[in-house]
Design an enzyme around this catalytic site. Structure first.
Site, short mmCIF file in Angstrom:
data_model
loop_
_atom_site.label_atom_id
_atom_site.label_comp_id
_atom_site.label_asym_id
_atom_site.label_seq_id
_atom_site.Cartn_x
_atom_site.Cartn_y
_atom_site.Cartn_z
N ILE A 17 0.38 -1.12 0.20
CA ILE A 17 -0.02 0.17 0.34
C ILE A 17 0.62 1.30 0.05
O ILE A 17 1.80 1.30 0.70
CB ILE A 17 -1.04 0.07 1.49
CG1 ILE A 17 -2.13 -1.58 1.06
CG2 ILE A 17 -1.84 1.34 0.63
CD1 ILE A 17 -1.98 -1.31 2.98
N CYS A 18 0.66 1.73 -0.70
CA CYS A 18 1.09 3.32 -0.78
C CYS A 18 0.95 4.51 -0.12
O CYS A 18 -0.35 5.51 -0.27
CB CYS A 18 1.76 3.83 -2.61
SG CYS A 18 2.01 5.14 -2.38
N ALA A 19 0.69 4.94 1.03
CA ALA A 19 0.52 5.42 1.40
C ALA A 19 0.84 6.05 3.09
O ALA A 19 1.45 5.86 3.07
CB ALA A 19 -0.52 4.90 3.12
#
Ligand SMILES: [Zn+2]
Ligand SMILES: [Zn+2]
Ligand SMILES: [Zn+2]
Lengths: 410, 153
Positions: free
Chosen positions: B92-94
């Protein structure tokens, strides 16, 4: 960890949290004197420039990673930290009263849960007797009465050392009773502080710890704890001056070793380790000074903690790589220990399940998703409107979005 | 004395066990201090209606000073949601899992954030460069340096 696994388990029994109370008002009271980083009752509370409060060690550890308040992201530096004696006093007082309040609250909770019948009687009585007014009714209620003998909760709070009445910072600092057991740096067994030197001199009389430390470094640490290097360094406990930060870049390795030697710390290891060790020492040392003198730990204890930190640091590096290579293939001793401790925590958590649940919310971070509107904090998340947590974290609302993809590091 | 991160996680677990977790979240596995798994679904109107995902947390003793490694479980039964911030390997790119992590956040607050991220999604699509990333990605998403491009201007 290894050897003191059982001790760890026993000590886990002293973990307390707001859920020792079933009443939301008391949970909130208990939360209010807890650090939002470690969830423990504040230890040496300090305030940042923004006003947010954390344990000194938590704040210093965080600020060495990022110079901003973890609760509100306002700029903050270690130099700006101010002690918060009022909060420290509140924590000490709460620690002393907590077990008693847990008992009262538990009694009260049990009474509330009882079938209605006993409660009907006083009401009826009042109606029938004209002399009976609300005052009398109150007297009839066994509220807060110690008359109901109950065994105290399984986890009575450790007796807090009463704080000296005088506000003057005394130089003599007898550590609190419960702090006197420390981990032997050589064998990792719990040993009474006053006995630690004898214990070390005796060669620990116990099988060596399984903690992975290079023999040489372990030896260096043992020497320090046995007091062999004592003559050179001065024991600075009681000295109120914080240690200054050091610009290691301009120092030769030899000079860094000298800095360490000044504090009776091991001078083994490569440059990066020497620096990390010295930096952590300054953090631990200065955080300790933020305690009221009566609450401070001895320099010897700080050294034990530094040593532990160094072991953990090594463990991380090892575990990290091991995980990459063969994930979850075999459990390391460390993981196994964790399992055991975990079982205890879970066991603690479960019996409580039956009590009345009042929902509290955890800090909610908002994230702006790419091409998606900012997510509304909707009812579905069941956020308690009366949430009293002041330290809600607000992550930058215009949060970054991913560029084309990701870049591998290392 | 148990390590700080275990004490902190122990307290988080106790809160999860005592209070029910927020709607749409369910603790599937928390047998140790290394890996926890949550079932996560988005309730109400969203592109993910009726879908269930598993969110995996991995911890080490730098927690909570550094973020846990968080990703969706991708195996024979579970798939990652199709979302512009979620790679098909579950990464996840968060930013809150990276540079915007704060030690005052918790496992539950991460779950809620991810839930909100899904709830507010307007178009199901894969991140740009998904295939390249998935081919070369490390096992641990924390080893990836996601590049955030702030073009909210
Ligand atoms: Zn703290
Ligand atoms: Zn702040
Ligand atoms: Zn003052």
């Amino acid at each position: 960890m290894g050897k003191n696994n059982v001790q760890d388990l026993l000590n886990n029994a002293d973990i307390q949290d707001p859920f020792d109370f079933s009443q939301k008002i008391l949970q909130d009271l208990d939360s209010a004197v807890r650090c939002k980083i470690c969830s423990e009752l504040y230890a040496a509370p300090v305030v940042l420039a923004c006003g947010h409060c954390f344990c000194s060690l938590c704040a210093r550890s965080q600020l060495s990673e990022k110079e901003a308040c973890p609760a509100c992201w306002k700029p903050a530096t270690e130099d700006q930290l101010r002690i918060n004696p009022a909060m420290e006093e509140a924590v000490i007082a709460w620690k002393a009263a907590r077990a008693f309040v847990v008992r009262l609250a538990t009694d009260d909770h049990i009474r509330q849960m009882r079938p209605q019948t006993p409660e009907l009687r006083p009401t009826k009585k009042r109606r029938m007797s004209p002399a009976s007014d609300s005052d009398i009714e109150m007297l009839e209620q066994p509220a807060a009465g110690p008359s109901t003998p109950r065994k105290p909760t399984k986890r009575p709070s450790s007796p807090a050392q009463p704080r000296p009445k005088s506000t003057a910072r005394s130089r003599s600092s007898e550590p609190p009773v419960d702090d006197k057991l420390i981990d032997c740096p050589a064998c990792a067994h719990r040993v009474h502080m006053d006995k630690i030197n004898q214990h070390l001199d005796s060669g620990c009389k116990l099988p060596p710890s399984t903690v992975t430390t290079s023999a040489k470094q372990k030896d260096a640490w043992s020497k320090i704890f046995s007091g062999e290097t004592r003559k050179k360094g001065k024991d600075r406990t009681g000295d109120d001056a914080p240690l200054p930060k050091v610009s290691y870049a301009v120092l030769k390795e030899k000079q860094i070793r000298e800095l360490l030697a000044e504090h009776d710390l091991p001078t083994t290891g490569e440059r990066s380790l020497l620096i990390a060790r010295h930096q952590r020492w300054i953090t631990l040392y200065n955080a300790n000074l933020d305690h009221h003198p009566s609450q401070r730990r001895r320099t010897a204890e700080l050294r034990t903690e530094l040593r532990k930190w160094e072991d953990d640091r090594k463990a991380i590096t090892k575990r990290g790589t091991a995980k990459e290579v063969a994930q979850a293939v075999n459990l390391t001793q460390h993981q196994r220990d964790n399992k055991a401790e975990f079982a205890v925590l879970v066991a603690r958590a479960r019996p409580k399940k039956a009590t009345v649940a009042v929902s509290t919310s955890s800090g909610l971070a908002e994230l702006d998703a790419d091409g998606c509107s900012s997510p509304p904090v909707d009812k579905e998340h069941d956020l308690d409107a009366s949430d009293t947590q002041v330290d809600m974290t607000i992550v930058d609302p215009d949060a970054p979005r991913p560029k084309e993809s990701a870049i591998l590091v290392e | 004395m148990a390590a700080v991160y275990m004490r902190r996680l122990g307290k988080e677990l106790r809160e999860i066990e005592t209070e029910a977790p927020p709607a749409g979240l369910r603790l599937l596995k928390a047998d140790d201090f290394d890996t926890w798994i949550f079932q996560i679904e988005v309730l109400g109107d969203s592109l993910y209606r009726g879908e269930r995902f598993a969110l995996k947390f991995r911890f080490d003793n730098t927690y909570p000073f550094s973020a846990p490694a968080v990703q969706f479980v991708v195996d024979s039964q579970m798939r990652a949601p199709v979302h512009p911030h979620v790679y098909t390997n579950g990464h996840i790119c968060a930013s809150i899992l990276g540079e915007d992590w704060s030690p005052t956040l918790s496992v539950i607050s991460v779950c809620i954030t991810i839930q909100s991220m899904l709830a507010s999604c307007k178009k199901k699509e894969l991140p740009e460069g998904n295939d390249t990333y998935v081919r070369t990605a490390p096992d641990n998403p924390k080893k990836t340096h996601f590049v955030y491009d702030d073009d909210t201007v």
